[in-house]
Design a protein around this motif. Sequence first.
Motif, PDB file in Angstrom:
ATOM      1  N   LYS A  73      -2.958   0.331   8.367  1.00 33.85           N
ATOM      2  CA  LYS A  73      -1.747   1.369   8.531  1.00 33.85           C
ATOM      3  C   LYS A  73      -1.970   2.880   8.298  1.00 33.85           C
ATOM      4  O   LYS A  73      -2.972   3.196   7.576  1.00 33.85           O
ATOM      5  CB  LYS A  73      -0.591   0.769   7.693  1.00 33.85           C
ATOM      6  CG  LYS A  73      -1.030   1.022   6.088  1.00 33.85           C
ATOM      7  CD  LYS A  73       0.350   0.545   5.228  1.00 33.85           C
ATOM      8  CE  LYS A  73       0.048   0.524   3.714  1.00 33.85           C
ATOM      9  NZ  LYS A  73       1.206  -0.153   2.834  1.00 33.85           N
ATOM     10  N   VAL A  75       0.043   6.114   6.723  1.00 36.23           N
ATOM     11  CA  VAL A  75       1.373   6.683   5.988  1.00 36.23           C
ATOM     12  C   VAL A  75       1.263   8.207   6.379  1.00 36.23           C
ATOM     13  O   VAL A  75       0.173   8.848   5.607  1.00 36.23           O
ATOM     14  CB  VAL A  75       1.347   6.296   4.651  1.00 36.23           C
ATOM     15  CG1 VAL A  75       2.516   6.970   4.060  1.00 36.23           C
ATOM     16  CG2 VAL A  75       1.256   5.006   4.340  1.00 36.23           C
ATOM     17  N   THR A  95       5.491   5.269   7.942  1.00 35.83           N
ATOM     18  CA  THR A  95       4.390   4.200   7.789  1.00 35.83           C
ATOM     19  C   THR A  95       4.372   3.646   9.204  1.00 35.83           C
ATOM     20  O   THR A  95       5.436   2.897   9.747  1.00 35.83           O
ATOM     21  CB  THR A  95       4.486   3.231   6.823  1.00 35.83           C
ATOM     22  OG1 THR A  95       4.498   3.950   5.746  1.00 35.83           O
ATOM     23  CG2 THR A  95       3.384   2.337   6.848  1.00 35.83           C
ATOM     24  N   ASN A 203       9.143   2.727   6.985  1.00 33.43           N
ATOM     25  CA  ASN A 203       8.322   1.827   7.077  1.00 33.43           C
ATOM     26  C   ASN A 203       8.771   0.474   7.934  1.00 33.43           C
ATOM     27  O   ASN A 203       9.834   0.493   8.201  1.00 33.43           O
ATOM     28  CB  ASN A 203       7.527   1.401   5.752  1.00 33.43           C
ATOM     29  CG  ASN A 203       8.381   0.651   4.772  1.00 33.43           C
ATOM     30  OD1 ASN A 203       9.302  -0.395   5.372  1.00 33.43           O
ATOM     31  ND2 ASN A 203       8.769   1.064   3.613  1.00 33.43           N
TER      32      ASN A 203
END
Length: 273
Positions: A73, A75, A95, A203
């Motif tokens: 991932k 961010v 995110t 997110n």
Amino acid sequence: MAGKISIVALMMVCVVGVQSHTYYLGSCPRVEPVNDFDMSKFLGRWYVIQKFSTASSCWTYDFIRNKTDDSLKIVQSRDHVALDTIGLDNNYRYTGALDVPDLNRPGFMRVRFPMSLAGKADYVAFATDYENYGAIYSCQSILFGHRRSASILSRRPTLDQPFINKIRSKLESFGVDPHDFSIIDHTDCKTLPSTSLLNVEVNPNTFSTGNVINVAKDVGKTVVNGVVDVAQGVGTIVNRLANSSSLLPASGNANREVELVTVGNRPNESENL
């Protein structure tokens, strides 16, 4: 109430957000990834030195690998220009999920952010030495064309000009105009406490069904409790006035009956929300 204000702040960030993409007709230019790209060396914090078409400051990227399932991932963190303009310290984190469609080309990835209606976008690491500089190019096909973005990254808040020139020249060699880059300011960057109402995070779980229902329920309870508070306050005032002897005429009966204002118990008013 904090939940309600956080949602308002989030909506404001989303609505007045400054674009960090440029839009073109036709298909995405082909940008080649770094040969033998090694994500394990690329993981961690990068400072965004330049980025396409943005006025926001304090941009950082954190590339993270999940130790449990090996998923990736990114961010993205920044200060939002709209809030900076009115003098409010703020943090905004966004995110996205990364995947590698072809293991033979690990530098060519796909990214999906929660609020991207167009789905996944190409996400290409096209330049890096892992220790000093890095560069990311992203492109997403949309109706009749595409939107593109690029970021020049550094392991520190500044980057020597020769590295910047090298990355811009390489991007231009792929047919992508480097004049769309904006310089990112990293002075006076602050990290707000997690409890701050201007510490906004989006997110993949933000818009899950359960999360949205819980937020709506909390906001509903806040509204109901607020109405009950007002009703109780009005009832108290009316009761006091009704029992005041100063309101009775001189010949009136001080013992006359008065209808009192009452409201239900607060837990019963909101327990079914």
